[in-house]
Design a protein around this motif. Structure first.
Motif, PDB file in Angstrom:
ATOM      1  N   ILE A  50     134.273 -73.053  24.013  1.00  0.00           N
ATOM      2  CA  ILE A  50     133.831 -71.792  24.588  1.00  0.00           C
ATOM      3  C   ILE A  50     134.961 -70.786  24.453  1.00  0.00           C
ATOM      4  O   ILE A  50     136.136 -71.164  24.518  1.00  0.00           O
ATOM      5  CB  ILE A  50     133.402 -71.978  26.058  1.00  0.00           C
ATOM      6  CG1 ILE A  50     132.676 -70.736  26.563  1.00  0.00           C
ATOM      7  CG2 ILE A  50     134.593 -72.341  26.939  1.00  0.00           C
ATOM      8  CD1 ILE A  50     131.906 -70.978  27.855  1.00  0.00           C
ATOM      9  N   VAL A  56     128.513 -68.241  30.593  1.00  0.00           N
ATOM     10  CA  VAL A  56     128.545 -69.673  30.897  1.00  0.00           C
ATOM     11  C   VAL A  56     127.229 -70.053  31.573  1.00  0.00           C
ATOM     12  O   VAL A  56     126.865 -69.476  32.594  1.00  0.00           O
ATOM     13  CB  VAL A  56     129.722 -70.032  31.823  1.00  0.00           C
ATOM     14  CG1 VAL A  56     129.821 -71.532  32.014  1.00  0.00           C
ATOM     15  CG2 VAL A  56     131.018 -69.468  31.277  1.00  0.00           C
ATOM     16  N   TYR A  95     130.183 -71.254  35.889  1.00  0.00           N
ATOM     17  CA  TYR A  95     128.897 -70.581  35.692  1.00  0.00           C
ATOM     18  C   TYR A  95     128.589 -69.576  36.805  1.00  0.00           C
ATOM     19  O   TYR A  95     127.686 -68.743  36.681  1.00  0.00           O
ATOM     20  CB  TYR A  95     127.765 -71.601  35.589  1.00  0.00           C
ATOM     21  CG  TYR A  95     127.534 -72.423  36.832  1.00  0.00           C
ATOM     22  CD1 TYR A  95     126.816 -71.916  37.910  1.00  0.00           C
ATOM     23  CD2 TYR A  95     128.026 -73.715  36.933  1.00  0.00           C
ATOM     24  CE1 TYR A  95     126.610 -72.658  39.055  1.00  0.00           C
ATOM     25  CE2 TYR A  95     127.825 -74.479  38.068  1.00  0.00           C
ATOM     26  CZ  TYR A  95     127.115 -73.946  39.129  1.00  0.00           C
ATOM     27  OH  TYR A  95     126.916 -74.691  40.260  1.00  0.00           O
ATOM     28  N   MET A 100     133.487 -66.121  30.710  1.00  0.00           N
ATOM     29  CA  MET A 100     134.746 -66.863  30.735  1.00  0.00           C
ATOM     30  C   MET A 100     135.925 -65.911  30.597  1.00  0.00           C
ATOM     31  O   MET A 100     135.878 -64.952  29.817  1.00  0.00           O
ATOM     32  CB  MET A 100     134.786 -67.864  29.585  1.00  0.00           C
ATOM     33  CG  MET A 100     133.929 -69.089  29.807  1.00  0.00           C
ATOM     34  SD  MET A 100     134.567 -70.176  31.118  1.00  0.00           S
ATOM     35  CE  MET A 100     135.995 -70.899  30.300  1.00  0.00           C
TER      36      MET A 100
END
Length: 248
Positions: A50, A56, A95, A100
């Motif tokens: 990621i 997320v 999340y 992120m």
């Protein structure tokens, strides 16, 4: 789903890690085991799982292999801000944020599982021990970041590297990845330099100093700590921030 011995072996580091923080109920273990085995993924070395700025929508839990969290400056300089080891999640509660704030990359080939947000929320809502274990992991990650900030801000080079070696050894111990006084060290000197804020030349010189003192042996992707107590003293290391021992 019928679970084989190899299936159970694959997810065992996760339960060792979580049980070091909170003893999971049998029901929690069973439900998490099925969820993890349904979402198995693989990635090669040097891949981003990621990237900074990505949304997320799932929880990734590492089953084997090493990863790093990192940030990169505009001119390409990289700072590793933490490692992610087998049994650990890539931020179980990330999340809850919109995107992120850092990237996570593989340092070795890895096997991980991806649990979608709705499934994960159902799992932790159904069992308090599982919810507390993942929250404890998040709090320990925060404590690790504070310790790394001290490493970069106050410890000298030898203390930084010795402290990192102590931390790696102690974080691998609960998941059964320490063999006596040795553990795998499957990463490059560049990775270690990026984690300690040193140049590769300075990192290499510091590792040589630790070797010459008889504290460590670093050879063939294996770290052997000859005297853990002495290495901890040299690093000014106390493992309390890792919460390795459960409250009774």
């Amino acid at each position: 789903m019928t679970l084989s011995t190899s299936d159970r072996s694959l997810v065992e580091p996760v339960f060792r890690r979580l049980n070091a923080l909170r003893i999971l109920s049998a029901e929690a273990r069973a439900s998490l085991e099925y969820a993890m085995l349904e979402g198995l993924e693989r990635a090669g070395s040097g891949e981003d799982l990621i990237s900074e700025g990505d949304p997320v929508d799932s929880v990734r839990v590492v089953l084997s292999g090493w990863l790093c969290r990192y940030k990169t400056l505009e001119d390409g300089r990289r700072q590793i801000v933490n490692f992610v080891f087998p049994g650990e999640s890539c931020d179980a509660h990330a999340y809850l944020l919109s995107v992120m704030d850092h990237s996570i990359a593989t340092l070795t080939p890895v096997i991980y599982t991806e649990i979608k947000r709705t499934r994960f929320e159902s799992l932790v809502a159904a069992d308090r021990t599982l919810a507390e274990a993942f929250w404890c992991e998040t709090l320990v990650n925060n404590a690790v970041q504070r310790e790394w900030a001290i490493n970069l801000g106050r410890r000298v080079a030898l203390e930084r590297v010795a402290h990192l070696f102590c931390e790696i050894f102690e974080r691998l111990r609960p998941v059964g990845m320490v063999d006596g006084t040795s553990c795998l060290m499957p990463i490059t000197q560049m990775d270690l330099a990026d984690a300690t804020g040193l140049s590769v030349v300075h990192l290499n010189r510091t590792v040589q100093e630790l070797r010459a003192s008889g504290l460590i042996v670093l050879r063939e992707r294996t770290l052997t700590i000859n005297d853990l107590d002495a290495l901890k003293d040299a690093a000014l290391f106390s493992p309390s921030y890792l919460q390795l021992y459960r409250r009774s």
